[in-house]
Scaffold this motif. Sequence first.
Motif, short mmCIF file in Angstrom:
data_model
loop_
_atom_site.label_atom_id
_atom_site.label_comp_id
_atom_site.label_asym_id
_atom_site.label_seq_id
_atom_site.Cartn_x
_atom_site.Cartn_y
_atom_site.Cartn_z
N ALA A 5 44.69 70.25 50.36
CA ALA A 5 45.30 69.52 50.30
C ALA A 5 46.85 70.84 50.66
O ALA A 5 47.96 70.13 51.22
CB ALA A 5 46.35 69.60 49.26
N MET A 6 46.80 71.57 51.44
CA MET A 6 47.75 72.14 52.16
C MET A 6 47.15 72.28 54.03
O MET A 6 46.66 71.76 54.48
CB MET A 6 46.29 73.78 52.39
CG MET A 6 46.44 75.11 51.45
SD MET A 6 45.37 76.68 51.43
CE MET A 6 46.79 77.34 52.39
N PRO A 7 48.86 72.04 54.52
CA PRO A 7 49.35 71.63 55.16
C PRO A 7 48.76 72.22 56.65
O PRO A 7 49.01 73.01 56.61
CB PRO A 7 50.76 71.95 55.28
CG PRO A 7 51.24 72.49 54.63
CD PRO A 7 50.16 72.42 53.95
N ASP A 8 49.03 71.44 57.93
CA ASP A 8 48.02 72.73 59.15
C ASP A 8 49.56 73.41 59.85
O ASP A 8 50.75 72.68 60.18
CB ASP A 8 47.66 71.23 59.41
CG ASP A 8 47.23 72.33 60.91
OD1 ASP A 8 46.66 73.81 61.12
OD2 ASP A 8 46.98 71.65 62.41
N VAL A 9 49.56 74.55 59.40
CA VAL A 9 50.95 75.21 59.53
C VAL A 9 50.50 76.03 61.35
O VAL A 9 51.24 76.89 61.67
CB VAL A 9 51.06 75.70 58.45
CG1 VAL A 9 51.97 75.56 57.77
CG2 VAL A 9 50.11 77.39 58.40
#
Length: 78
Positions: free
Chosen positions: A54-58
């Motif tokens: 669920a972590m965004p692609d940063v």
Amino acid sequence: MADLLVRGVDDDLVQALKKRAGAHGRSQEAELRVILASVLLSPPRRNLAELLAAMPDVGVDADFQRQSDHAAAPDVFN
């Protein structure tokens, strides 16, 4: 509202319930209602894989590489 009867509860659990209920200023029955509601009505916990997915692609991996240890550190105290 329905009634619930639980038989065969371990004596250690009963003592722990009494202690917890007393600490919260509630009856054992009220404490059981709170415990059941908090466990059964709260949203399910996600596992580590779900959290990571669920972590965004940063950025790209290179953005997070360590800086070279060979570079001289700035003198911040002068």
